[in-house]
Design a protein around this motif. Structure first.
Motif, PDB file in Angstrom:
ATOM      1  N   GLY A 262       0.871  -1.257   0.028  1.00  0.00           N
ATOM      2  CA  GLY A 262      -0.105   0.057  -0.078  1.00  0.00           C
ATOM      3  C   GLY A 262       0.939   1.141   0.034  1.00  0.00           C
ATOM      4  N   VAL A 263       2.121   1.287   0.896  1.00  0.00           N
ATOM      5  CA  VAL A 263       2.808   2.399   0.958  1.00  0.00           C
ATOM      6  C   VAL A 263       3.321   2.456  -0.430  1.00  0.00           C
ATOM      7  CG1 VAL A 263       5.164   3.420   1.883  1.00  0.00           C
ATOM      8  CG2 VAL A 263       3.127   2.171   3.290  1.00  0.00           C
ATOM      9  N   ALA A 264       3.851   1.378  -1.058  1.00  0.00           N
ATOM     10  CA  ALA A 264       4.860   1.514  -2.268  1.00  0.00           C
ATOM     11  C   ALA A 264       3.712   1.952  -3.575  1.00  0.00           C
ATOM     12  CB  ALA A 264       5.135  -0.017  -2.759  1.00  0.00           C
ATOM     13  N   GLY A 265       2.441   1.657  -3.458  1.00  0.00           N
ATOM     14  CA  GLY A 265       1.454   1.956  -4.325  1.00  0.00           C
ATOM     15  C   GLY A 265       1.285   3.698  -4.017  1.00  0.00           C
ATOM     16  N   ALA A 266       1.163   3.915  -3.193  1.00  0.00           N
ATOM     17  CA  ALA A 266       0.843   5.423  -2.750  1.00  0.00           C
ATOM     18  C   ALA A 266       1.962   6.337  -3.201  1.00  0.00           C
ATOM     19  CB  ALA A 266       0.522   5.627  -1.065  1.00  0.00           C
ATOM     20  N   TYR A 267       3.198   5.816  -2.980  1.00  0.00           N
ATOM     21  CA  TYR A 267       4.285   6.566  -3.426  1.00  0.00           C
ATOM     22  C   TYR A 267       4.623   6.697  -4.789  1.00  0.00           C
ATOM     23  CZ  TYR A 267       5.780   7.966   1.250  1.00  0.00           C
ATOM     24  OH  TYR A 267       5.999   8.978   2.453  1.00  0.00           O
ATOM     25  N   LEU A 268       4.060   5.566  -5.583  1.00  0.00           N
ATOM     26  CA  LEU A 268       4.174   5.659  -6.791  1.00  0.00           C
ATOM     27  C   LEU A 268       3.164   6.770  -7.417  1.00  0.00           C
ATOM     28  CD1 LEU A 268       4.860   4.344  -9.935  1.00  0.00           C
ATOM     29  CD2 LEU A 268       2.700   3.025  -9.378  1.00  0.00           C
ATOM     30  N   ALA A 269       1.982   6.676  -7.063  1.00  0.00           N
ATOM     31  CA  ALA A 269       0.903   7.753  -7.162  1.00  0.00           C
ATOM     32  C   ALA A 269       1.587   9.387  -6.838  1.00  0.00           C
ATOM     33  CB  ALA A 269      -0.311   7.806  -6.626  1.00  0.00           C
ATOM     34  N   LYS A 270       2.079   9.487  -5.678  1.00  0.00           N
ATOM     35  CA  LYS A 270       2.729  10.739  -5.508  1.00  0.00           C
ATOM     36  C   LYS A 270       3.900  10.961  -6.271  1.00  0.00           C
ATOM     37  CE  LYS A 270       3.476  13.244  -1.119  1.00  0.00           C
ATOM     38  NZ  LYS A 270       2.202  13.827  -1.066  1.00  0.00           N
ATOM     39  N   LEU A 271       4.708  10.037  -6.845  1.00  0.00           N
ATOM     40  CA  LEU A 271       5.877  10.345  -7.669  1.00  0.00           C
ATOM     41  C   LEU A 271       5.363  10.802  -9.000  1.00  0.00           C
ATOM     42  CD1 LEU A 271       8.946  10.369  -8.054  1.00  0.00           C
ATOM     43  CD2 LEU A 271       8.848   7.897  -8.683  1.00  0.00           C
ATOM     44  N   VAL A 389      -3.327  -6.406  -4.495  1.00  0.00           N
ATOM     45  CA  VAL A 389      -4.704  -5.853  -4.137  1.00  0.00           C
ATOM     46  C   VAL A 389      -3.863  -4.432  -3.425  1.00  0.00           C
ATOM     47  CG1 VAL A 389      -6.445  -5.721  -2.459  1.00  0.00           C
ATOM     48  CG2 VAL A 389      -6.115  -7.773  -3.837  1.00  0.00           C
ATOM     49  N   GLY A 390      -2.867  -4.774  -2.363  1.00  0.00           N
ATOM     50  CA  GLY A 390      -2.411  -3.535  -1.678  1.00  0.00           C
ATOM     51  C   GLY A 390      -1.819  -2.636  -2.542  1.00  0.00           C
ATOM     52  N   TYR A 391      -1.068  -3.010  -3.498  1.00  0.00           N
ATOM     53  CA  TYR A 391      -0.420  -1.952  -4.345  1.00  0.00           C
ATOM     54  C   TYR A 391      -1.459  -1.120  -5.172  1.00  0.00           C
ATOM     55  CZ  TYR A 391       3.424  -0.171  -7.258  1.00  0.00           C
ATOM     56  OH  TYR A 391       4.348   0.514  -7.837  1.00  0.00           O
ATOM     57  N   LEU A 392      -2.373  -1.661  -5.865  1.00  0.00           N
ATOM     58  CA  LEU A 392      -3.377  -0.953  -6.545  1.00  0.00           C
ATOM     59  C   LEU A 392      -4.283  -0.235  -5.686  1.00  0.00           C
ATOM     60  CD1 LEU A 392      -4.899  -0.789  -9.229  1.00  0.00           C
ATOM     61  CD2 LEU A 392      -6.218  -2.822  -8.789  1.00  0.00           C
ATOM     62  N   ALA A 422      -6.200  -6.977   3.378  1.00  0.00           N
ATOM     63  CA  ALA A 422      -4.970  -6.400   2.741  1.00  0.00           C
ATOM     64  C   ALA A 422      -5.234  -5.023   2.029  1.00  0.00           C
ATOM     65  CB  ALA A 422      -4.201  -7.069   1.758  1.00  0.00           C
ATOM     66  N   ALA A 423      -6.459  -4.942   1.485  1.00  0.00           N
ATOM     67  CA  ALA A 423      -7.090  -3.662   0.650  1.00  0.00           C
ATOM     68  C   ALA A 423      -7.251  -2.646   1.983  1.00  0.00           C
ATOM     69  CB  ALA A 423      -8.191  -4.010   0.172  1.00  0.00           C
ATOM     70  N   MET A 424      -7.966  -3.045   2.910  1.00  0.00           N
ATOM     71  CA  MET A 424      -8.080  -1.882   4.067  1.00  0.00           C
ATOM     72  C   MET A 424      -7.064  -1.629   4.724  1.00  0.00           C
ATOM     73  SD  MET A 424     -11.277  -1.677   3.828  1.00  0.00           S
ATOM     74  CE  MET A 424     -11.600  -0.770   4.977  1.00  0.00           C
ATOM     75  N   THR A 425      -5.983  -2.420   4.963  1.00  0.00           N
ATOM     76  CA  THR A 425      -4.591  -2.083   5.695  1.00  0.00           C
ATOM     77  C   THR A 425      -3.862  -1.127   4.662  1.00  0.00           C
ATOM     78  OG1 THR A 425      -4.482  -4.182   6.488  1.00  0.00           O
ATOM     79  CG2 THR A 425      -2.621  -2.937   6.286  1.00  0.00           C
ATOM     80  N   ALA A 426      -3.748  -1.440   3.201  1.00  0.00           N
ATOM     81  CA  ALA A 426      -3.190  -0.563   2.340  1.00  0.00           C
ATOM     82  C   ALA A 426      -3.882   0.702   2.299  1.00  0.00           C
ATOM     83  CB  ALA A 426      -2.995  -1.192   0.920  1.00  0.00           C
ATOM     84  N   ASN A 427      -5.274   0.785   2.321  1.00  0.00           N
ATOM     85  CA  ASN A 427      -5.818   2.112   2.281  1.00  0.00           C
ATOM     86  C   ASN A 427      -5.871   2.949   3.430  1.00  0.00           C
ATOM     87  OD1 ASN A 427      -7.709   3.659   0.707  1.00  0.00           O
ATOM     88  ND2 ASN A 427      -9.535   3.200   2.361  1.00  0.00           N
ATOM     89  N   LEU A 428      -5.549   2.242   4.586  1.00  0.00           N
ATOM     90  CA  LEU A 428      -5.240   3.148   5.796  1.00  0.00           C
ATOM     91  C   LEU A 428      -3.956   3.793   5.782  1.00  0.00           C
ATOM     92  CD1 LEU A 428      -5.957   3.939   8.599  1.00  0.00           C
ATOM     93  CD2 LEU A 428      -4.998   1.581   9.346  1.00  0.00           C
ATOM     94  N   VAL A 429      -2.768   2.888   5.201  1.00  0.00           N
ATOM     95  CA  VAL A 429      -1.608   3.423   5.304  1.00  0.00           C
ATOM     96  C   VAL A 429      -1.544   4.455   4.022  1.00  0.00           C
ATOM     97  CG1 VAL A 429      -0.397   1.378   6.435  1.00  0.00           C
ATOM     98  CG2 VAL A 429      -0.561   1.432   3.942  1.00  0.00           C
TER      99      VAL A 429
END
Length: 451
Positions: A262-271, A389-392, A422-429
């Protein structure tokens, strides 16, 4: 040609008028006539989505073949195809660039008679054609893109086109509901995931209560999906990966995988957002833009040379290798390639989505997480799926859509609770990285661009 199209359009209008008077019961007539545009647009969406999928697959394999057969020449043809992809968008339809989902979201928000001309800048048949052509050019350069986001913008353009053909005597059909339904039908046809299409509408595309559009969405998703299945057969996007039952003690692995991906996916979007703003600020003139795109092409060719051809394309072959062969271990540079490849491809300014590339990056990261945590090989597939799921989710901030999509792609219902966790955890972080999703940020930009 123009006269022939006009003649065909008039014939269609005459046939619709005849149909209106053949249905005697007023209530039945109104309901039937209001539903008919959705049915027609859904069938067209199914055909176009399948045709696009076939073309995408052909060009993706051509691009990979060119890179494998002529590795040194890739430093020449990759920049050229990247430039062609950018030029098609710049010359013919600037809003055809990128994913297509933010354009659809902006169009839904603008969908009222006062903003018709603004929506025309975001959706249309010309935009759909440029979208397809630009993404195919990017694939010849083995660009790391997906077709799912573009399919949504294309399908919404089809729904809008059908809506605009309706004659004045036709019962009113909501333009907003047509666009929302177009997005759902496009996602269902692209991934063969009807539930994912419906959930995506509820979670991402609209804030309207579902009772106002549920019948149209459900019917259109079914029709578009059945049309695609009639042409392709009842396929799964990824097949049936084997999953071994795990106990409660394995939950901590799921949470860790969800957090990291989740963190990796969020930072991809931010980058992506940061670099896009930087590019728009410092490369405004056409010569500078051309030089920038050619430079990106050279960087991408270098990345492919260093990390291997699996860095390019949608990443579906890589996901299949990790899920369906015994070669489940991933190298760190494979994830680096799947993370950086979409960044360089997206910044080019051509057309291409981040849905499939996010799934493949998540799968590679999941294999790495399983290695680091020393998970037994029989449980690798579960860690890979939850990381997808987490990355997406980190990128899109749509946890339920991400979980349902992966569930329907693999038919692994036994893993549904792990996917949701995993989805809810990724969304939270992901929320702590950025409160808005990648698509929400871009939606605001496209709304300003369409003014």
């Amino acid at each position: 040609m123009h006269h022939r199209i006009t003649w065909l359009t008039q014939k269609l209008r005459d046939s619709l008028e005849w149909l209106q008077y053949k249905i005697v019961n007023k209530e039945v007539r109104t309901l039937t006539l209001q539903a008919l545009p959705f049915w027609i647009a859904s069938i067209l969406t199914g055909f176009v989505a399948v045709a696009y999928e076939k073309l995408f697959s052909i060009f993706e394999h051509l691009g990979a073949l060119l890179v494998i057969q002529y590795p040194w020449w890739s430093f020449v043809f990759i920049p050229v195809f990247f430039l062609l992809s950018w030029w098609l968008v710049w010359q013919f339809a600037p809003t055809a660039r990128g994913s297509g989902i933010p354009q659809l979201m902006a169009s839904i928000e603008l969908a009222n008679p006062r903003h018709d001309t603004r929506v025309d800048k975001l959706l249309g048949i010309r935009i759909a054609i440029v979208k397809i052509a630009s993404s195919l050019s990017m694939l010849l350069g083995h660009g790391a893109i997906g077709r799912e986001g573009p399919t949504l913008q294309i399908s919404a353009s089809i729904f809008r086109f059908v809506n605009r053909l309706l004659p004045s005597f036709w019962p009113p059909v909501s333009k907003r509901i047509m666009l929302v339904t177009g997005g759902a039908s496009g996602l269902a046809a692209a991934f063969n995931t009807p539930l994912g299409g419906i959930v995506f509408v509820v979670e991402e595309l609209t804030k309207t209560h579902i009772t106002q559009f549920r019948t149209a969405v459900f019917a259109s998703v079914i029709i578009a999906g059945m049309t695609a299945q009639a042409l392709l057969g009842p396929y799964l996007y990824l097949g049936f990966p084997k999953i071994t039952p795990v106990g409660f003690s394995f939950v901590w692995v799921i949470i860790v995988a969800g957090m990291v991906s989740g963190v990796a996916g969020a930072y991809l979007a931010k980058l992506l957002l940061f670099l896009s703003d930087w590019k728009n600020k410092h490369f405004k003139s056409i010569p500078r833009q051309v030089a920038f795109v050619l430079g990106l092409g050279l960087l991408f060719a270098t990345l492919l040379y260093l990390t291997g051809p699996q860095t390019g394309g949608s990443g579906k072959d890589l996901m299949n290798r990790l899920l369906f062969t015994d070669h489940k271990q991933a190298k760190w540079y494979e994830f680096a390639g799947r993370f950086l490849g979409p960044v360089l491809s997206y910044l080019c300014g051509g057309a291409g989505g981040v849905f499939a590339t996010s799934l493949s990056a998540g799968a590679t990261l999941g294999a790495l997480i399983a290695q680091v945590l020393q998970v037994t090989q029989t449980n690798y597939n579960l860690v890979i799926l939850v990381s997808m799921v987490g990355y997406l989710t980190g990128v899109t901030r749509s946890p339920f859509t991400s979980a349902i999509l992966v569930l329907e792609m693999t038919d692994r219902h036994s893993a549904i609770f792990y996917l949701l966790l995993a989805a809810m955890t990724a969304n939270l972080v992901g929320f702590y990285v950025d409160r808005k999703s990648f698509y929400e940020h871009l939606k605001e930009k496209f709304m300003g661009e369409a003014s």
